[in-house]
Design an enzyme around this catalytic site. Structure first.
Site, PDB file in Angstrom:
ATOM      1  N   GLU A  16      18.710 -30.229 -65.431  1.00 34.61           N
ATOM      2  CA  GLU A  16      18.334 -29.444 -64.246  1.00 34.61           C
ATOM      3  C   GLU A  16      16.947 -29.796 -63.712  1.00 34.61           C
ATOM      4  OE1 GLU A  16      18.070 -25.147 -64.735  1.00 34.61           O
ATOM      5  OE2 GLU A  16      17.986 -24.846 -62.574  1.00 34.61           O
ATOM      6  N   LYS A  54      22.503 -30.316 -62.776  1.00 37.66           N
ATOM      7  CA  LYS A  54      22.294 -29.018 -62.088  1.00 37.66           C
ATOM      8  C   LYS A  54      21.137 -29.163 -61.111  1.00 37.66           C
ATOM      9  CE  LYS A  54      21.341 -24.127 -62.920  1.00 37.66           C
ATOM     10  NZ  LYS A  54      21.704 -22.962 -63.728  1.00 37.66           N
TER      11      LYS A  54
HETATM   12  P1  13P Z   1      19.323 -19.409 -59.950  1.00 37.97           P
HETATM   13  O1  13P Z   1      20.754 -19.667 -59.509  1.00 37.97           O
HETATM   14  O2  13P Z   1      18.915 -17.969 -59.831  1.00 37.97           O
HETATM   15  O3  13P Z   1      18.359 -20.371 -59.325  1.00 37.97           O
HETATM   16  O4  13P Z   1      19.282 -19.666 -61.503  1.00 37.97           O
HETATM   17  C1  13P Z   1      19.900 -20.759 -62.018  1.00 37.97           C
HETATM   18  C2  13P Z   1      19.165 -21.238 -63.208  1.00 37.97           C
HETATM   19  O5  13P Z   1      19.712 -21.335 -64.284  1.00 37.97           O
HETATM   20  C3  13P Z   1      17.754 -21.636 -63.036  1.00 37.97           C
HETATM   21  O6  13P Z   1      17.331 -22.310 -64.168  1.00 37.97           O
END
Ligand code: 13P
Length: 342
Positions: free
Chosen positions: A180, A222
């Site tokens: 991510e 992500k």
């Molecule tokens: P949000 O969808 O609230 O951005 O959170 C996703 C997430 O796991 C952030 O690390």
């Protein structure tokens, strides 16, 4: 590494019609969410809230492929007499439990305003323990802010390197990494700037993943969507967000990655759904595109619940609704009119 087993988990996480519930708010972040509904963040309140989500059967069984947990939740038991592990509720619903393993962001020395995500030390041992407890995938979030003079190359590189090291360690410990790299939407930048920075970050991340010999077919990306900063005042259409986001992903993400599960990052519930739907309507993409939402899945159930046991059924319905809307968006079959029918 058992590559076929890891691939299977990665593919399950991004199965058509389903997506990931990001319920891995750190103790500090969940406190902020509870503060907003006037609820004290105790260990029991956090358990009750998350147990309520995991017991929302329709939502979980039909639209949730996996749940990202904070460490506390992975080792927590339900309120029932036998103290069923919360992780067991997730497995019973047919979803895969996962664990957030990064230790959060710290200031990057020498680079004012920029951060580096920490947590690599001892990661392999932690993953072994978490796997024993039922986790089959993990998440690590790198944060890139956009502003005057930032991000710098040094911050992009350091964060991409840490993400790739994390991903390689996960796979060596039979855990699927969710990678991510989040380019924040907090600034006043326009959509073009977000597009350029996101392209830069994703290119760097995939270079580092290659250098660390990460098996791309056994991971999930992500990312953020390509969107104007919140403070810019700009409102781009769902089609423009979709077109620009898909263009960047096609440039940067190899087709061997089985799926991409977006973060919602502060978008409204309905925006996050509409954007995902618009991307899937473009069609002919090499990867499945789905959701891994925290706020955009939980805002409605959390506010409906408000910490009151009598609100549990209504809150579970609110969660089921958002999960269904996003499940449809992952197929490109969502329509605005369905929101009003709720
Ligand atoms: P949000 O969808 O609230 O951005 O959170 C996703 C997430 O796991 C952030 O690390």
């Amino acid at each position: 590494m058992d590559l076929p087993a890891l691939k299977q988990v990665a593919e399950k996480l991004v199965a058509p019609g389903k997506g990931i519930l990001a319920a891995d708010e750190s103790t500090g972040t969940i406190k902020k969410r509870f503060d907003a509904i006037g609820l004290q963040s105790t260990e029991t309140a956090r358990r009750d809230y998350r147990e309520m989500l995991f017991r929302a059967e329709t939502a979980m069984k039909e639209h949730i492929s996996g749940v990202i947990l904070y460490e506390e939740t992975l080792y927590q038991n339900a309120a029932d007499r036998s103290g069923t592990p919360l992780v067991e509720l997730i497995v019973r619903a047919g979803a895969v439990p996962g664990i957030k393993v990064d230790k959060g962001t710290k200031p990057l020395p020498g680079f004012p305003g920029e951060t580096i995500t920490e947590g690599l030390d001892g990661l392999g041992e932690r993953l072994d323990r978490d796997r024993e407890q039922g986790a089959r995938f993990a998440k690590w979030r790198a944060v890139i802010d956009i502003g005057a003079g930032v991000p710098t190359w040094s911050a992009v590189k350091a964060n991409a390197h840490a993400l790739a090291r994390y991903a390689a360690i996960c796979q060596a410990h039979e855990i699927v990494p969710i990678v991510e790299p989040e380019v924040l939407m907090d600034g006043d930048h326009d959509i073009e700037r977000c597009e350029a920075v996101t392209r830069w970050v994703l290119n760097t991340v995939f270079e580092e993943l290659f250098e660390q010999r990460v098996a791309l077919e056994a991971m999930v990306l992500k990312p953020n969507m390509v969107i104007a900063g919140k403070k810019s005042g700009a409102k781009n259409s769902a089609d423009e967000v979709a077109r620009r986001t898909v263009a960047v992903l096609k440039d940067c993400v190899p087709a061997s990655v089985p799926g991409i599960a977006f973060l919602s990052g502060g978008q409204s519930d309905e925006e996050a759904t509409a954007h995902l739907d618009a991307m899937n309507r473009i069609g002919s993409l090499p990867w499945n595109l789905t959701f891994s939402y925290g706020r955009a899945l939980q805002h409605a159930p959390l506010t409906t619940w408000g910490g009151k046991v009598e609100n549990v059924p209504a809150a579970q319905r609110a969660f089921a609704h958002r999960a269904r809307m996003n499940g449809l968006a992952s197929l490109g079959k969502w329509e605005g009119a369905l929101e009003k029918a709720a």
